[in-house]
Enzyme design. Structure first.
Site, PDB file in Angstrom:
ATOM      1  N   HIS A 469      22.762 -22.725 -49.267  1.00 19.14           N
ATOM      2  CA  HIS A 469      22.484 -23.075 -47.869  1.00 19.14           C
ATOM      3  C   HIS A 469      20.988 -23.360 -47.678  1.00 19.14           C
ATOM      4  O   HIS A 469      20.608 -24.424 -47.161  1.00 19.14           O
ATOM      5  CB  HIS A 469      22.922 -21.911 -46.966  1.00 19.14           C
ATOM      6  CG  HIS A 469      22.663 -22.135 -45.511  1.00 19.14           C
ATOM      7  ND1 HIS A 469      23.648 -22.505 -44.627  1.00 19.14           N
ATOM      8  CD2 HIS A 469      21.519 -22.037 -44.764  1.00 19.14           C
ATOM      9  CE1 HIS A 469      23.141 -22.629 -43.415  1.00 19.14           C
ATOM     10  NE2 HIS A 469      21.844 -22.341 -43.480  1.00 19.14           N
ATOM     11  N   GLU A 470      20.154 -22.428 -48.101  1.00 17.42           N
ATOM     12  CA  GLU A 470      18.706 -22.617 -47.930  1.00 17.42           C
ATOM     13  C   GLU A 470      18.194 -23.773 -48.791  1.00 17.42           C
ATOM     14  O   GLU A 470      17.269 -24.484 -48.399  1.00 17.42           O
ATOM     15  CB  GLU A 470      17.950 -21.317 -48.245  1.00 17.42           C
ATOM     16  CG  GLU A 470      18.322 -20.138 -47.367  1.00 17.42           C
ATOM     17  CD  GLU A 470      18.266 -20.437 -45.869  1.00 17.42           C
ATOM     18  OE1 GLU A 470      17.481 -21.321 -45.451  1.00 17.42           O
ATOM     19  OE2 GLU A 470      19.016 -19.801 -45.107  1.00 17.42           O
ATOM     20  N   HIS A 473      18.598 -26.929 -46.881  1.00 14.85           N
ATOM     21  CA  HIS A 473      17.466 -27.137 -45.969  1.00 14.85           C
ATOM     22  C   HIS A 473      16.259 -27.670 -46.748  1.00 14.85           C
ATOM     23  O   HIS A 473      15.557 -28.579 -46.288  1.00 14.85           O
ATOM     24  CB  HIS A 473      17.063 -25.811 -45.313  1.00 14.85           C
ATOM     25  CG  HIS A 473      17.902 -25.393 -44.152  1.00 14.85           C
ATOM     26  ND1 HIS A 473      18.210 -26.225 -43.095  1.00 14.85           N
ATOM     27  CD2 HIS A 473      18.475 -24.194 -43.862  1.00 14.85           C
ATOM     28  CE1 HIS A 473      18.937 -25.561 -42.207  1.00 14.85           C
ATOM     29  NE2 HIS A 473      19.118 -24.336 -42.657  1.00 14.85           N
ATOM     30  N   HIS A 476      16.419 -31.273 -47.499  1.00 10.90           N
ATOM     31  CA  HIS A 476      16.115 -32.040 -46.284  1.00 10.90           C
ATOM     32  C   HIS A 476      14.604 -32.233 -46.154  1.00 10.90           C
ATOM     33  O   HIS A 476      14.126 -33.307 -45.761  1.00 10.90           O
ATOM     34  CB  HIS A 476      16.673 -31.292 -45.074  1.00 10.90           C
ATOM     35  CG  HIS A 476      16.894 -32.141 -43.867  1.00 10.90           C
ATOM     36  ND1 HIS A 476      17.332 -31.626 -42.675  1.00 10.90           N
ATOM     37  CD2 HIS A 476      16.750 -33.469 -43.647  1.00 10.90           C
ATOM     38  CE1 HIS A 476      17.453 -32.592 -41.781  1.00 10.90           C
ATOM     39  NE2 HIS A 476      17.100 -33.724 -42.349  1.00 10.90           N
TER      40      HIS A 476
END
Length: 683
Positions: A469-470, A473, A476
């Site tokens: 999940h991190e 990010h 991104h």
């Protein structure tokens, strides 16, 4: 003068922060001087004798304050990941200064006048899409933050913002202090019954590090979660759960009740001052959801679908606990324990069977391998740049041609100076200036199971998905490719920012991906197919209850920020009980309160935005269906995702970007199918 160690750009490799040379005492004077330098840059824009243009006003404004932004980001990242009393004291001095400076910009009439001149000519300027978006964003940053207010109201706004910045910091400091303060020392080994060997070893090691005899457990997640999941001793589970639920709700100097009421009241007052009905109306104007009504409708629609499933699952869990241990009433401290027991019974699967296949180093490499297959990225660990703590890992990220894409920091283990949870942050944004594409420095910070004397760090499956999940990010941020820092990377609508992170979690459930990195830490054996099938089969286990829990947090957030009379709320606990009424499964615990430690909405940036997690789940489920249709490592779909989502930052409306990637708007049914709340259709 600004200390040499904090002058930017830094005289370091890749222009990375020189952590080892920074003295904490340097921060306050350096930030003060950087504010003065930024003010000079603003004055230069305002006093430019030439007519206002996009370049000399909007572009100049977006690139102004670069030195201040970098120093501030270093400081506040340290305050989250490596804080101490000295840093916290400086933060209380620095935050009001930065808040005041921010107001100096948005309430600067001369600056707003120039921005407005450009804004009113926008249709004749031949601007690119990105330039139009930046212009709109800059104009709104003034119009939405008091530029139209008379002088007396502007001063009220300044005072509110100063107070809010201090209150939010104090809220977080109290929660961290509460988390660090509680310790449960167990001296009788019989009370460790049910706990995995690795958990016991870690607790023993922690006790030894504090010169204590026995096994020490705390409220830090790698200690708290295994205890609540596996400990047979119900009374000790209760003790730990009550301590977690009482954080900053004890009526002492670390209590956050008055801070919560004050923050909510000030946010509402600020919104009204700016012409908005509530804080939620103000926030959501700049979100995909647009209005509180739309958010509440979205949450309640999901609630309608999830509640029957949640109630059925809760009834089943209650019956299971009664049959197993004659538990008459299931309590909150029973949830993880009996859920794990039921999951083991139904799927013959538990984290202790999975953890040997998820050695941290292998999972890190797995995330890199998947990023390489999807986006052509190469990760090389480097040890020639400074770190803020010896445990931090540092990487150089390059593309297939060897060009620098990003510098990447990863910080995985809990420490007293690190707040709980997991997050991605940035030390430097990406932007293009004077023809040079300046690459970003991004970081992920987690609190995972530490290695022990006999075992490496072996992750629970939940920790595996958290890492991915991190990392989503981080991608991104890494793959950003915009001209302006104000639109780069994760500078997107808050209910869109979770799409890249949540979509990456999907690879953790796929055989083709798991076989790349899930190998037994001792034997090297690839995770067996039967375990992969069990992971997939158990993915929707108690999904109704999990969904209800997330929805309850979103509804609590909206109850604090979408109400028209928050000043009338005088009891935090009573308000929370009312907000949870439609989602409650477990009996309420009178001495517990979530709001007083709900850092997402009272310290972080999620006020009126907690619904974003569920909103983004709709996007990510729909997006991953596209990957599955074409193959989870489809270069075509991955390129479309990179080119239309990851690299674009906030240069266009998120729905426009999403439809360009997907060819259509997201379908909520994809989420409901994945969650097992409606019947799956064959792909």
């Amino acid at each position: 003068m600004i200390k040499k160690s904090l002058i930017t750009p830094f005289s370091t490799k890749y222009n990375t922060p020189p952590f080892s040379k920074i003295e904490y005492s340097d921060f306050l004077p350096t930030i003060k001087e950087a504010i003065e330098l930024a003010k000079i840059e603003i004055d230069t824009i305002v006093n430019n004798p030439e007519s206002a243009t996009f370049e000399n006003t909007i572009e100049a404004l977006d690139f102004s304050g670069e030195q201040l932004d970098r120093i501030s980001s270093i400081f506040f990242n340290l305050n989250s990941a490596e804080t101490n009393e000295e840093i916290q004291k400086i933060a209380q001095e620095v935050s009001p200064l930065l808040s005041e400076f921010s107001n100096d910009i948005t309430l600067n009439q001369g600056l707003f006048k120039r921005v407005k001149v450009v804004y009113e000519q926008k249709d004749e300027l031949g601007l690119t899409t990105e330039q139009q978006t930046l212009l709109d964003k800059k104009y709104k940053s003034f119009s939405r933050n008091g530029a139209h207010l008379p002088e007396d109201k502007k001063q009220i706004l300044r005072d509110i913002d100063k107070k809010l910045s201090s209150l939010k910091l104090k809220f977080g400091e109290n929660v961290l202090a509460e988390t660090n303060k509680f310790e449960m020392l167990i001296t009788d080994e019989i009370n460790l019954s049910g706990l995995p060997e690795g958990t016991k070893e870690a607790a023993k090691q922690l006790a030894e590090s504090k010169e204590k005899e026995g096994w020490l457990f705390t409220l830090h997640y790698p200690s708290y979660i295994p205890f609540m999941t596996y400990a047979d001793n119900r009374e000790l589970r209760k003790k730990l759960a009550l301590a977690a639920g009482e954080k900053s709700f004890r009526g002492d100097k670390l209590d956050n009740q008055n801070i919560v009421l004050e923050i909510v009241k000030l946010r509402h007052e600020r919104a009204k001052l700016l012409g908005y009905k509530t804080h939620a109306h103000f926030v959501l104007e700049e979100r995909m959801a647009k209005t509180p009504e739309k958010v509440e409708s979205f949450l309640n629609e999901l609630l309608e679908k999830a509640k029957p499933a949640a109630e059925s699952e809760f009834e089943e869990l209650s019956q299971f606990a009664k049959e197993l241990d004659n538990i008459e009433q299931l309590e909150k401290w029973d949830s993880a324990y009996y859920s794990e027991k039921l999951k083991q019974k139904r799927f013959d699967l538990d984290d202790e069977k999975l953890k040997p296949y998820f050695k941290l180093e292998n999972v890190i490499e797995g995330s890199f391998t998947i990023a390489k297959k999807l986006f052509g990225l190469q990760f090389e660990e480097i040890n020639d740049i400074d770190k803020y703590h010896e445990e931090v890992l540092t990487y150089k990220v390059t593309d297939t041609d060897g060009n620098l894409v990003s510098i990447y920091y990863a910080d995985f283990f809990p420490r007293p100076g690190k707040r709980n949870g997991a997050w991605m942050t940035s030390y430097k944004p990406q932007y293009i200036k004077n023809g040079e594409n300046s690459r970003p420095h991004v970081s992920i910070v987690c609190n995972f199971t530490k290695p022990t004397k006999s075992k490496p760090s072996l992750l629970t499956f939940n920790e595996v998905t958290t890492l991915f999940h991190e990392f989503g990010h981080a991608l991104h941020g890494m793959l950003a490719n915009t001209t302006y820092p104000g639109l780069s990377g994760t500078s997107v609508y808050w209910d869109f920012v979770e799409l890249p992170s949540q979509v990456m979690e999907n690879w953790c459930y796929e055989k083709e991906a798991l076989e790349l990195f899930a190998t037994h830490y001792e034997t090297g054996e690839v995770i067996p197919m039967e375990l992969i099938e069990k992971i997939k089969d158990s993915a929707t286990f108690n999904e109704g209850m999990q969904t209800l829990r997330q929805l309850s947090f979103g509804l609590l957030d909206m109850s604090w920020h979408a109400g028209e009379s928050p000043e009338k709320i005088d009891n935090v606990k009573a308000h929370e009980v009312e907000a949870f009424k439609g989602t409650q499964l477990y009996p309420d615990v009178e001495t517990n309160c979530m709001s007083t430690s709900f850092a997402h909405i009272f310290q972080g940036g999620y006020s009126s935005g907690y619904y974003s997690y569920k909103w983004a789940e709709v996007l990510d489920a729909d997006a991953f269906e596209y990957f599955k249709e074409e193959g989870i490592f489809s270069k075509t779909v991955a390129s479309k995702f990179k080119d239309n989502i990851l690299s674009q930052g906030g240069i266009e409306d998120p729905m426009t970007l999403y439809k360009r990637f997907r060819g259509k708007e997201p379908q909520p049914e994809a989420l409901l199918r994945r969650a097992g709340l409606i019947e799956k259709q064959p792909l």
